[in-house]
Design a protein around this motif. Structure first.
Motif, PDB file in Angstrom:
ATOM      1  N   GLY A 147       4.955 -11.064   6.192  1.00 28.06           N
ATOM      2  CA  GLY A 147       3.864 -10.403   6.905  1.00 28.06           C
ATOM      3  C   GLY A 147       3.737  -8.954   6.475  1.00 28.06           C
ATOM      4  N   LEU A 148       4.336  -8.046   7.223  1.00 24.98           N
ATOM      5  CA  LEU A 148       4.320  -6.623   6.889  1.00 24.98           C
ATOM      6  C   LEU A 148       5.285  -6.353   5.742  1.00 24.98           C
ATOM      7  CD1 LEU A 148       2.935  -4.071   8.215  1.00 24.98           C
ATOM      8  CD2 LEU A 148       5.135  -3.642   9.306  1.00 24.98           C
ATOM      9  N   ALA A 149       4.913  -5.465   4.833  1.00 23.15           N
ATOM     10  CA  ALA A 149       5.790  -5.108   3.723  1.00 23.15           C
ATOM     11  C   ALA A 149       7.026  -4.379   4.252  1.00 23.15           C
ATOM     12  CB  ALA A 149       5.046  -4.222   2.730  1.00 23.15           C
ATOM     13  N   PRO A 150       8.159  -4.492   3.556  1.00 29.09           N
ATOM     14  CA  PRO A 150       9.394  -3.850   4.048  1.00 29.09           C
ATOM     15  C   PRO A 150       9.324  -2.336   4.132  1.00 29.09           C
ATOM     16  CG  PRO A 150       9.715  -4.789   1.830  1.00 29.09           C
ATOM     17  CD  PRO A 150       8.405  -5.302   2.340  1.00 29.09           C
ATOM     18  N   ASP A 151       8.394  -1.706   3.398  1.00 25.09           N
ATOM     19  CA  ASP A 151       8.265  -0.251   3.483  1.00 25.09           C
ATOM     20  C   ASP A 151       7.274   0.177   4.562  1.00 25.09           C
ATOM     21  OD1 ASP A 151       5.853  -0.962   2.346  1.00 25.09           O
ATOM     22  OD2 ASP A 151       6.086   0.220   0.519  1.00 25.09           O
ATOM     23  N   GLY A 152       6.826  -0.774   5.372  1.00 22.28           N
ATOM     24  CA  GLY A 152       5.901  -0.463   6.455  1.00 22.28           C
ATOM     25  C   GLY A 152       4.440  -0.544   6.076  1.00 22.28           C
ATOM     26  N   THR A 179       0.823  -1.215   0.000  1.00 17.86           N
ATOM     27  CA  THR A 179       0.000   0.000   0.000  1.00 17.86           C
ATOM     28  C   THR A 179       0.857   1.264   0.000  1.00 17.86           C
ATOM     29  OG1 THR A 179      -0.107  -0.151   2.422  1.00 17.86           O
ATOM     30  CG2 THR A 179      -1.957  -1.075   1.174  1.00 17.86           C
ATOM     31  N   ARG A 180       2.102   1.163   0.492  1.00 21.74           N
ATOM     32  CA  ARG A 180       2.965   2.345   0.558  1.00 21.74           C
ATOM     33  C   ARG A 180       3.740   2.557  -0.743  1.00 21.74           C
ATOM     34  NH1 ARG A 180       3.367   3.325   6.271  1.00 21.74           N
ATOM     35  NH2 ARG A 180       1.388   2.529   7.072  1.00 21.74           N
ATOM     36  N   GLY A 181       3.678   1.576  -1.661  1.00 21.93           N
ATOM     37  CA  GLY A 181       4.221   1.764  -2.999  1.00 21.93           C
ATOM     38  C   GLY A 181       5.709   1.615  -3.155  1.00 21.93           C
ATOM     39  N   GLN A 182       6.418   1.117  -2.128  1.00 16.10           N
ATOM     40  CA  GLN A 182       7.880   1.046  -2.199  1.00 16.10           C
ATOM     41  C   GLN A 182       8.397  -0.392  -2.117  1.00 16.10           C
ATOM     42  OE1 GLN A 182       9.684   3.918  -2.738  1.00 16.10           O
ATOM     43  NE2 GLN A 182       7.637   4.825  -2.924  1.00 16.10           N
ATOM     44  N   TRP A 225      -6.697   2.172   0.788  1.00 15.05           N
ATOM     45  CA  TRP A 225      -5.822   2.179  -0.397  1.00 15.05           C
ATOM     46  C   TRP A 225      -6.644   1.873  -1.650  1.00 15.05           C
ATOM     47  CZ3 TRP A 225      -4.671  -1.827  -3.820  1.00 15.05           C
ATOM     48  CH2 TRP A 225      -3.598  -1.616  -4.690  1.00 15.05           C
ATOM     49  N   GLU A 226      -7.527   0.902  -1.557  1.00 17.88           N
ATOM     50  CA  GLU A 226      -8.370   0.556  -2.701  1.00 17.88           C
ATOM     51  C   GLU A 226      -9.400   1.648  -2.970  1.00 17.88           C
ATOM     52  OE1 GLU A 226     -11.746  -2.761  -3.885  1.00 17.88           O
ATOM     53  OE2 GLU A 226     -10.209  -3.301  -2.425  1.00 17.88           O
ATOM     54  N   LEU A 227      -9.993   2.178  -1.917  1.00 22.49           N
ATOM     55  CA  LEU A 227     -11.021   3.209  -2.053  1.00 22.49           C
ATOM     56  C   LEU A 227     -10.468   4.448  -2.759  1.00 22.49           C
ATOM     57  CD1 LEU A 227     -13.912   4.273  -1.169  1.00 22.49           C
ATOM     58  CD2 LEU A 227     -12.749   5.182   0.861  1.00 22.49           C
ATOM     59  N   LEU A 228      -9.301   4.910  -2.335  1.00 19.61           N
ATOM     60  CA  LEU A 228      -8.738   6.144  -2.877  1.00 19.61           C
ATOM     61  C   LEU A 228      -7.955   5.926  -4.164  1.00 19.61           C
ATOM     62  CD1 LEU A 228      -7.377   7.843   0.387  1.00 19.61           C
ATOM     63  CD2 LEU A 228      -9.585   8.166  -0.730  1.00 19.61           C
ATOM     64  N   GLY A 229      -7.410   4.706  -4.332  1.00 20.69           N
ATOM     65  CA  GLY A 229      -6.488   4.467  -5.430  1.00 20.69           C
ATOM     66  C   GLY A 229      -5.074   4.755  -4.970  1.00 20.69           C
ATOM     67  N   PRO A 230      -4.066   4.093  -5.541  1.00 22.22           N
ATOM     68  CA  PRO A 230      -2.690   4.213  -5.046  1.00 22.22           C
ATOM     69  C   PRO A 230      -2.163   5.640  -4.992  1.00 22.22           C
ATOM     70  CG  PRO A 230      -2.892   2.371  -6.575  1.00 22.22           C
ATOM     71  CD  PRO A 230      -4.193   3.104  -6.620  1.00 22.22           C
ATOM     72  N   GLU A 231      -2.419   6.461  -6.006  1.00 20.49           N
ATOM     73  CA  GLU A 231      -1.850   7.810  -6.026  1.00 20.49           C
ATOM     74  C   GLU A 231      -2.485   8.700  -4.963  1.00 20.49           C
ATOM     75  OE1 GLU A 231      -1.974   9.458  -9.916  1.00 20.49           O
ATOM     76  OE2 GLU A 231      -0.730   7.883 -10.813  1.00 20.49           O
ATOM     77  N   GLU A 232      -3.812   8.698  -4.898  1.00 18.30           N
ATOM     78  CA  GLU A 232      -4.495   9.524  -3.898  1.00 18.30           C
ATOM     79  C   GLU A 232      -4.168   9.047  -2.490  1.00 18.30           C
ATOM     80  OE1 GLU A 232      -7.130  12.633  -2.607  1.00 18.30           O
ATOM     81  OE2 GLU A 232      -6.054  12.220  -4.470  1.00 18.30           O
ATOM     82  N   PHE A 233      -4.021   7.730  -2.326  1.00 20.64           N
ATOM     83  CA  PHE A 233      -3.671   7.181  -1.014  1.00 20.64           C
ATOM     84  C   PHE A 233      -2.349   7.751  -0.517  1.00 20.64           C
ATOM     85  CE2 PHE A 233      -1.470   4.093   1.654  1.00 20.64           C
ATOM     86  CZ  PHE A 233      -2.432   3.797   2.606  1.00 20.64           C
ATOM     87  N   GLN A 234      -1.361   7.842  -1.397  1.00 21.12           N
ATOM     88  CA  GLN A 234      -0.055   8.349  -0.987  1.00 21.12           C
ATOM     89  C   GLN A 234      -0.137   9.804  -0.527  1.00 21.12           C
ATOM     90  OE1 GLN A 234       2.190   6.154  -0.620  1.00 21.12           O
ATOM     91  NE2 GLN A 234       1.100   4.578  -1.776  1.00 21.12           N
ATOM     92  N   VAL A 235      -1.122  10.541  -1.044  1.00 21.40           N
ATOM     93  CA  VAL A 235      -1.318  11.935  -0.644  1.00 21.40           C
ATOM     94  C   VAL A 235      -2.071  12.021   0.678  1.00 21.40           C
ATOM     95  CG1 VAL A 235      -2.412  14.111  -1.272  1.00 21.40           C
ATOM     96  CG2 VAL A 235      -1.264  12.743  -3.031  1.00 21.40           C
TER      97      VAL A 235
END
Length: 475
Positions: A22-27, A6-9, A332-342
């Motif tokens: 479990g948890l992604a490496p970018d948190g 979800t954090r995109g990294q 993340w799904e509701l907003l979409g990846p780009e809006e989520f990052q904002v």
């Protein structure tokens, strides 16, 4: 099937990798790049499958890097008659013509967590053996996850479990199930705090990439997508069973509601994925107790996690959670990846995320409605279900029954309430509800409560837990 964060990294990864990490490496939390679609014809082919066979079929859509034969063997072992002696594994009980109970507590720790955890108890050691690795599982529990994980992994030579629990915030049976275990690979740590504090410690330690790698740390909380995949199975199973008596030509038109007692949003997120996969679900009815942060979000679109001081200790303690980790996946799904990052950093900065302009989509597009239940509501629901149906329910399931009754036939022909645990795990509340009519404590529970208990106490400190883990981790 590949997974991203979800954090995109995070570079796309397969199921076996994210199962161990479990948890992604970018948190962030891992999510599938694409949600698989299941056609009506495919659902019908699944109708005659046993529960282990259906689990292999559903999980196989997400675990594409496990050979079919191996996955079938894993689910056969996970959902064996030894672990789930009740015929069918997940029975449905009719409470009235429009309300059913989905029996998810037939496993070894008498809680719904067993259905996902027993799969992980097979799949994780399988992947570790394939890769010649060991794993130190770090988790947090508000009640049932801990015992389910420990019973699934106890005695494993390549896995140790370090489970954090909030000191004094679980039922006596929940504590006894965990703290009475003597297996050398099981470590119980009681933290001076609430569940959210335990969860924050897990996240902080997982966020330290060097420490995580040096100590081979993984997670089996509901942040682990392997658990989510296994939970999707019983949504399909329940829908297939409830439509068994419907004419084949009419089955695809049968929409049902699912009511889910929810604290960390993992179980109902699995239902959301089932709905996105094509299962005819009308409403996903989210039920909370007095810690109603999720109810507030789905009613208003505003998400405001609460502090430990404002997280109440209730008679449905497994839902005493004020920061729902899995909600990140849905937003993340509701907003979409780009809006989520904002937008997501707003929550970190201010402790509040206002998505009220998106609120109508929560129900209209995604099918969510919600409600909250009180202690008095729980007692009334336990009494009424026992009086009307002769069925004993636990206080968390009572939260579900309470909220389900407010939404019966709201978008679906019937409402299925997902059971949380056996009532015997919460004998004091059941006794308060039923008085002299409450069943006597079973010999099995009495023996469990009499066992010596072993637990390490720790302050609310990621450093203290890290130090303990480093001293006791498998190498």
């Amino acid at each position: 099937m590949q997974y991203i964060s979800t954090r995109g990294q995070m570079a796309p990864a397969g199921f076996c990798q994210i199962l161990l990490d479990g948890l992604a490496p970018d948190g962030g939390l891992v999510v599938p790049e694409v949600i698989p679609s299941v056609s009506a014809a495919q659902r019908e082919r699944w109708r005659e499958l046993t529960y282990p066979e259906l689990a292999a079929a559903v999980i196989g859509l997400y675990a594409t890097d496990i050979p079919e034969a191996d996955l079938a063997a894993l689910t056969a072992a996970a959902y064996s008659e030894k672990n789930f002696p009740t015929a069918g594994t997940v029975p449905l009980t009719r409470l009235n013509p429009s309300l059913y109970l989905v029996g998810l507590s037939e496993g070894p720790t008498m809680a719904f967590k067993d259905l996902a955890m027993q799969f992980l108890g097979q799949a994780v050691p399988y992947v570790l053996a394939r890769e010649g690795r060991v794993l130190n599982i770090l988790g947090a529990t508000s009640g049932d996850t801990g015992s389910a994980a420990e019973y699934a992994f106890r005695g494993r030579s390549n896995v140790s479990v370090f489970m954090l629990s909030p000191a004094g915030r679980m039922s006596a049976v929940q504590r006894a199930q965990m703290y009475s275990l003597t297996d050398p690979n099981i470590h119980n740590i009681a933290v001076d705090g609430v569940f959210d504090d335990c969860q924050n410690i897990v996240k902080a330690i997982n966020g330290n990439a060097a420490f995580k790698q040096a100590n081979s740390i993984g997670a089996v909380n509901s942040i682990n997508f392997g658990r989510i995949a296994a939970q999707i199975v019983y949504y399909f199973w329940a829908w297939l069973r409830i439509t068994d008596g419907v004419a084949p030509a009419e089955r695809d038109d049968v929409r049902v509601n699912f009511t889910v007692p929810s604290g960390n949003f993992g179980n109902i997120y699995a239902g959301h994925l089932a709905r996105r996969m094509g299962l005819p679900i009308g409403r996903l009815i989210l039920a909370t107790n007095e810690n109603n942060v999720l109810d507030e979000f789905f009613r208003t679109g505003v998400y405001v996690p609460r502090s430990r001081e404002n997280t109440l200790a209730t008679s449905s303690p497994s839902m005493d959670i004020s920061k729902a980790s899995n909600l990140e996946r849905f937003i993340w799904e509701l907003l979409g990846p780009e809006e989520f990052q904002v937008r997501w950093p707003e929550l970190e900065r201010s402790g509040r995320l206002d998505l009220s302009s998106w609120q109508s989509r929560l129900t209209d597009e995604y099918g969510f409605v919600s409600g909250a239940s009180s202690h008095a509501d729980r007692l009334a629901a336990i009494r009424s279900v026992f009086d009307e149906c002769g069925v004993l329910i636990d206080p968390h399931t009572a939260d579900g029954i309470t909220v389900a009754r407010r939404h019966v036939n709201d978008g679906g022909s019937v409402t299925l309430v997902l059971e949380t645990a056996k009532a015997a795990k919460f004998g004091d509340t059941v006794a308060e509800a039923l008085g002299d009519r409450a069943p006597a404590q079973s010999p099995v529970i009495a023996e469990l409560l009499a066992r010596p208990q072993h637990v390490v106490e720790a302050p609310n400190s990621a450093q203290a837990v890290s130090d303990y883990l480093a001293d006791h981790a498998l190498r």
